[in-house]
Every structure is written in structure tokens, then in C-alpha cells.
Design a protein around this motif. Structure first.
Motif, PDB file in Angstrom:
ATOM      1  N   LEU A   1       0.834  -1.192   0.000  1.00  0.00           N
ATOM      2  CA  LEU A   1       0.000   0.000   0.000  1.00  0.00           C
ATOM      3  C   LEU A   1       0.873   1.248   0.000  1.00  0.00           C
ATOM      4  O   LEU A   1       2.094   1.169   0.164  1.00  0.00           O
ATOM      5  CB  LEU A   1      -0.946   0.000   1.199  1.00  0.00           C
ATOM      6  N   SER A   2       0.243   2.387  -0.229  1.00  0.00           N
ATOM      7  CA  SER A   2       0.966   3.652  -0.310  1.00  0.00           C
ATOM      8  C   SER A   2       0.708   4.487   0.934  1.00  0.00           C
ATOM      9  O   SER A   2      -0.441   4.675   1.334  1.00  0.00           O
ATOM     10  CB  SER A   2       0.524   4.422  -1.558  1.00  0.00           C
ATOM     11  N   ILE A   3       1.791   4.954   1.547  1.00  0.00           N
ATOM     12  CA  ILE A   3       1.701   5.853   2.696  1.00  0.00           C
ATOM     13  C   ILE A   3       2.619   7.040   2.421  1.00  0.00           C
ATOM     14  O   ILE A   3       3.826   6.862   2.220  1.00  0.00           O
ATOM     15  CB  ILE A   3       2.116   5.161   4.008  1.00  0.00           C
ATOM     16  N   ASP A   4       2.056   8.220   2.386  1.00  0.00           N
ATOM     17  CA  ASP A   4       2.836   9.438   2.158  1.00  0.00           C
ATOM     18  C   ASP A   4       3.680   9.329   0.882  1.00  0.00           C
ATOM     19  O   ASP A   4       4.865   9.667   0.868  1.00  0.00           O
ATOM     20  CB  ASP A   4       3.726   9.728   3.379  1.00  0.00           C
ATOM     21  N   HIS A   5       3.074   8.790  -0.165  1.00  0.00           N
ATOM     22  CA  HIS A   5       3.715   8.629  -1.475  1.00  0.00           C
ATOM     23  C   HIS A   5       4.872   7.634  -1.458  1.00  0.00           C
ATOM     24  O   HIS A   5       5.678   7.598  -2.385  1.00  0.00           O
ATOM     25  CB  HIS A   5       4.201   9.976  -2.028  1.00  0.00           C
ATOM     26  N   LYS A   6       4.964   6.841  -0.406  1.00  0.00           N
ATOM     27  CA  LYS A   6       5.960   5.775  -0.329  1.00  0.00           C
ATOM     28  C   LYS A   6       5.244   4.433  -0.457  1.00  0.00           C
ATOM     29  O   LYS A   6       4.109   4.271  -0.003  1.00  0.00           O
ATOM     30  CB  LYS A   6       6.721   5.811   1.000  1.00  0.00           C
ATOM     31  N   THR A   7       5.932   3.461  -1.089  1.00  0.00           N
ATOM     32  CA  THR A   7       5.344   2.127  -1.237  1.00  0.00           C
ATOM     33  C   THR A   7       5.762   1.256  -0.063  1.00  0.00           C
ATOM     34  O   THR A   7       6.948   1.006   0.150  1.00  0.00           O
ATOM     35  CB  THR A   7       5.787   1.481  -2.559  1.00  0.00           C
ATOM     36  N   VAL A   8       4.778   0.825   0.699  1.00  0.00           N
ATOM     37  CA  VAL A   8       5.016   0.042   1.905  1.00  0.00           C
ATOM     38  C   VAL A   8       4.457  -1.361   1.716  1.00  0.00           C
ATOM     39  O   VAL A   8       3.299  -1.526   1.329  1.00  0.00           O
ATOM     40  CB  VAL A   8       4.361   0.707   3.130  1.00  0.00           C
ATOM     41  N   LYS A   9       5.290  -2.352   1.950  1.00  0.00           N
ATOM     42  CA  LYS A   9       4.802  -3.735   1.943  1.00  0.00           C
ATOM     43  C   LYS A   9       4.578  -4.157   3.391  1.00  0.00           C
ATOM     44  O   LYS A   9       5.515  -4.200   4.195  1.00  0.00           O
ATOM     45  CB  LYS A   9       5.788  -4.681   1.267  1.00  0.00           C
ATOM     46  N   ALA A  10       3.327  -4.424   3.717  1.00  0.00           N
ATOM     47  CA  ALA A  10       2.987  -4.916   5.048  1.00  0.00           C
ATOM     48  C   ALA A  10       3.069  -6.434   5.023  1.00  0.00           C
ATOM     49  O   ALA A  10       2.437  -7.075   4.192  1.00  0.00           O
ATOM     50  CB  ALA A  10       1.585  -4.469   5.433  1.00  0.00           C
ATOM     51  N   GLN A  11       3.865  -6.981   5.901  1.00  0.00           N
ATOM     52  CA  GLN A  11       3.982  -8.434   6.013  1.00  0.00           C
ATOM     53  C   GLN A  11       3.330  -8.826   7.342  1.00  0.00           C
ATOM     54  O   GLN A  11       3.885  -8.584   8.411  1.00  0.00           O
ATOM     55  CB  GLN A  11       5.447  -8.847   5.967  1.00  0.00           C
ATOM     56  N   ILE A  12       2.121  -9.364   7.243  1.00  0.00           N
ATOM     57  CA  ILE A  12       1.319  -9.631   8.435  1.00  0.00           C
ATOM     58  C   ILE A  12       1.433 -11.105   8.819  1.00  0.00           C
ATOM     59  O   ILE A  12       1.103 -11.981   8.025  1.00  0.00           O
ATOM     60  CB  ILE A  12      -0.165  -9.279   8.204  1.00  0.00           C
ATOM     61  N   TRP A  13       1.905 -11.359  10.035  1.00  0.00           N
ATOM     62  CA  TRP A  13       2.093 -12.724  10.525  1.00  0.00           C
ATOM     63  C   TRP A  13       0.943 -13.088  11.458  1.00  0.00           C
ATOM     64  O   TRP A  13       0.615 -12.351  12.376  1.00  0.00           O
ATOM     65  CB  TRP A  13       3.432 -12.840  11.273  1.00  0.00           C
ATOM     66  N   ASP A  14       0.347 -14.224  11.201  1.00  0.00           N
ATOM     67  CA  ASP A  14      -0.800 -14.719  11.959  1.00  0.00           C
ATOM     68  C   ASP A  14      -0.328 -15.855  12.847  1.00  0.00           C
ATOM     69  O   ASP A  14       0.039 -16.922  12.355  1.00  0.00           O
ATOM     70  CB  ASP A  14      -1.882 -15.182  10.974  1.00  0.00           C
ATOM     71  N   THR A  15      -0.299 -15.624  14.144  1.00  0.00           N
ATOM     72  CA  THR A  15       0.217 -16.629  15.071  1.00  0.00           C
ATOM     73  C   THR A  15      -0.916 -17.441  15.691  1.00  0.00           C
ATOM     74  O   THR A  15      -1.971 -16.897  15.999  1.00  0.00           O
ATOM     75  CB  THR A  15       1.004 -15.964  16.215  1.00  0.00           C
ATOM     76  N   ALA A  16      -0.680 -18.726  15.866  1.00  0.00           N
ATOM     77  CA  ALA A  16      -1.679 -19.587  16.503  1.00  0.00           C
ATOM     78  C   ALA A  16      -1.866 -19.158  17.949  1.00  0.00           C
ATOM     79  O   ALA A  16      -0.904 -18.885  18.658  1.00  0.00           O
ATOM     80  CB  ALA A  16      -1.227 -21.039  16.438  1.00  0.00           C
ATOM     81  N   GLY A  17      -3.101 -19.107  18.394  1.00  0.00           N
ATOM     82  CA  GLY A  17      -3.380 -18.655  19.750  1.00  0.00           C
ATOM     83  C   GLY A  17      -3.367 -19.766  20.786  1.00  0.00           C
ATOM     84  O   GLY A  17      -3.383 -19.506  21.975  1.00  0.00           O
ATOM     85  N   GLN A  18      -3.341 -21.018  20.314  1.00  0.00           N
ATOM     86  CA  GLN A  18      -3.393 -22.126  21.262  1.00  0.00           C
ATOM     87  C   GLN A  18      -2.148 -22.141  22.152  1.00  0.00           C
ATOM     88  O   GLN A  18      -1.037 -21.921  21.684  1.00  0.00           O
ATOM     89  CB  GLN A  18      -3.504 -23.478  20.534  1.00  0.00           C
ATOM     90  N   GLU A  19      -2.355 -22.435  23.410  1.00  0.00           N
ATOM     91  CA  GLU A  19      -1.258 -22.434  24.378  1.00  0.00           C
ATOM     92  C   GLU A  19      -0.074 -23.284  23.936  1.00  0.00           C
ATOM     93  O   GLU A  19       1.075 -22.906  24.098  1.00  0.00           O
ATOM     94  CB  GLU A  19      -1.774 -22.962  25.733  1.00  0.00           C
ATOM     95  N   ARG A  20      -0.343 -24.452  23.362  1.00  0.00           N
ATOM     96  CA  ARG A  20       0.752 -25.373  23.077  1.00  0.00           C
ATOM     97  C   ARG A  20       1.678 -24.865  21.978  1.00  0.00           C
ATOM     98  O   ARG A  20       2.758 -25.409  21.782  1.00  0.00           O
ATOM     99  CB  ARG A  20       0.211 -26.760  22.704  1.00  0.00           C
ATOM    100  N   TYR A  21       1.250 -23.836  21.248  1.00  0.00           N
ATOM    101  CA  TYR A  21       2.110 -23.300  20.190  1.00  0.00           C
ATOM    102  C   TYR A  21       2.846 -22.032  20.602  1.00  0.00           C
ATOM    103  O   TYR A  21       3.619 -21.492  19.842  1.00  0.00           O
ATOM    104  CB  TYR A  21       1.278 -23.006  18.932  1.00  0.00           C
ATOM    105  N   ARG A  22       2.612 -21.566  21.817  1.00  0.00           N
ATOM    106  CA  ARG A  22       3.190 -20.274  22.190  1.00  0.00           C
ATOM    107  C   ARG A  22       4.711 -20.304  22.218  1.00  0.00           C
ATOM    108  O   ARG A  22       5.356 -19.316  21.881  1.00  0.00           O
ATOM    109  CB  ARG A  22       2.642 -19.818  23.539  1.00  0.00           C
ATOM    110  N   ALA A  23       5.290 -21.436  22.618  1.00  0.00           N
ATOM    111  CA  ALA A  23       6.747 -21.529  22.633  1.00  0.00           C
ATOM    112  C   ALA A  23       7.302 -21.462  21.212  1.00  0.00           C
ATOM    113  O   ALA A  23       8.388 -20.945  20.983  1.00  0.00           O
ATOM    114  CB  ALA A  23       7.185 -22.825  23.303  1.00  0.00           C
ATOM    115  N   VAL A  24       6.533 -21.981  20.254  1.00  0.00           N
ATOM    116  CA  VAL A  24       6.961 -21.964  18.859  1.00  0.00           C
ATOM    117  C   VAL A  24       6.853 -20.551  18.293  1.00  0.00           C
ATOM    118  O   VAL A  24       7.776 -20.040  17.681  1.00  0.00           O
ATOM    119  CB  VAL A  24       6.096 -22.925  18.005  1.00  0.00           C
TER     120      VAL A  24
END
Length: 222
Positions: A57-80
Motif C-alpha cells: 500500500l501507499s503511505i505518504d507517497h511511499k510504497t510500503v509492503k505490510a507483512q502480516i504474521w498470523d500466530t496460533a493462539g493455542q497455548e501449546r504453540y506459544r513456545a513456537v
């Protein structure tokens, strides 16, 4: 999944890594799908490990790539998933406004985030599923009070109705850009002998096959 190495014909000025965190089934994956692809799935499955998607997307005439990471919410994956906070410049703390427990866990998630991430990370508290008004279990005032106390942004969203989803992500990304661009201006006074600033204009993230695990298994997430 978006191509991490795509956009060859487009100059990317910045890459911002943002992590989605919170309990399982609060709608993190649906928020990401709505923002990145404008999609919503009624039969979304629980996220296993970590997935990510990108949106340019564009912010202030600059091209920004947002890299959105979706983490598992389950307790057993929190260490990972704790390793995936590294390099994040933004975070969305997501709770389900129909589940009080998911809001009560926000303090713990925020503590974990601040224990692993940069101290200047931009954080937004997200009260998701605001379309389910009759089932509300978390008053807006409670969330606002928590956000004010912890000095983070706050917004209520609905991935289903697409309410405030783009606004929430854009607010976080714009604030990240504001902070980074200030640092860039400051760095211009500290050029090396070749006239180059030591500040990177983005973050290069090396992704292994293991980190790209996108296996899914049963479970409901709104």
C-alpha cells in the motif's frame, strides 16, 4: 499466500512486519484475510504454527509492503510462535468482544509481546466481532481504559462486516511509517564516508520452509 519475493516491477520503500496475537478463535485469521484479500470464510479452521500474507500500500507517497504474521493462539504453540516476534515493528492484540476471557488474557499477551519485541513496537488493541452486539461481554469502556493504561491504540472491528479492519491496519502501519521516517531524517545527519545512511529502508526477513508451515486442522474461528 502472497509471494514474498513478488513485486519485482515495483520499488518497495519499506517492509513492515506486523504480528497478530491473542487467544485462539478470536478472529485473527479472518482479520488478516479481510485486510489482505478482502475475504471472509464462515468455516475458517484453526491456524497451526504461523502463516503470513503481504499487502502493498501507499503511505505518504511511499510504497510500503505490510507483512502480516498470523500466530496460533493455542497455548501449546506459544513456545513456537515466540520466535516470530523478532523483527516485528507492529502488533495487533486481538480479543473477541463476546468472550470476556479473551480480553482478560490481553495483559498476558502484551507482557509476552513486550518481552520479545522491540520496545518501540506499535501496538493496537482490537476488539473483534463487534457485529455480534447482542452477545457483547466486554464493554467498550473497559477496553479503552486498558488501552489508555498501556499506551496502545484501540479499535473495535468486524471481519465479517469489514468494519474498521482496513482502518485498524492502516493506522498501525502509518504510525510505524511516522516513527521510521523520523529515524531516517535523523540518520541523514550521520552519513558514512560514501554518503550512505546506515539505516535500512526496510527489513529483509529470511523465511525457512519450516516457518512457512500452513497446515490446518479442525476448529472454528470467527
Amino acid at each position: 499466500m502472497s509471494n514474498l519475493y513478488g513485486d519485482y516491477n515495483q520499488k518497495i520503500d519499506y517492509v513492515f512486519k506486523v504480528v497478530l496475537i491473542g487467544d485462539s478463535a478470536v478472529g485473527k485469521s479472518q482479520l488478516l484475510a479481510r485486510f489482505a484479500r478482502n475475504e471472509f470464510s464462515v468455516d475458517s479452521k484453526a491456524t497451526i504454527g504461523v502463516e503470513f500474507q503481504t499487502k502493498t500500500l501507499s503511505i505518504d507517497h511511499k510504497t510500503v509492503k505490510a507483512q502480516i504474521w498470523d500466530t496460533a493462539g493455542q497455548e501449546r504453540y506459544r513456545a513456537v510462535t515466540s520466535a516470530y516476534y523478532r523483527g516485528a515493528v507492529g502488533a495487533m492484540l486481538v480479543f473477541d468482544m463476546t468472550k470476556r476471557q479473551s480480553f482478560d488474557h490481553m495483559a498476558r499477551w502484551l507482557e509476552e509481546l513486550r518481552g520479545h519485541a522491540d520496545k518501540n513496537i506499535v501496538v493496537m488493541l482490537i476488539g473483534n466481532k463487534c457485529d455480534l452486539r447482542s452477545l457483547r461481554a466486554v464493554p467498550t469502556e473497559d477496553a479503552q481504559e486498558f488501552a489508555q493504561k498501556e499506551n496502545v491504540f484501540f479499535m473495535e472491528t468486524s471481519a465479517l462486516e469489514s468494519t474498521n479492519v482496513e482502518t485498524a491496519f492502516f493506522t498501525v502501519l502509518t504510525e510505524i511509517y511516522r516513527i521510521i521516517s523520523k529515524k531516517t531524517l535523523a540518520a541523514n545527519d550521520e552519513l558514512d564516508p560514501n554518503g550512505n545512511s546506515g539505516l535500512l529502508k526496510g527489513t529483509r526477513i529470511i523465511v525457512s520452509n519450516q516457518e512457512l508451515q500452513t497446515e490446518r486442522k479442525g476448529g472454528c474461528c470467527g
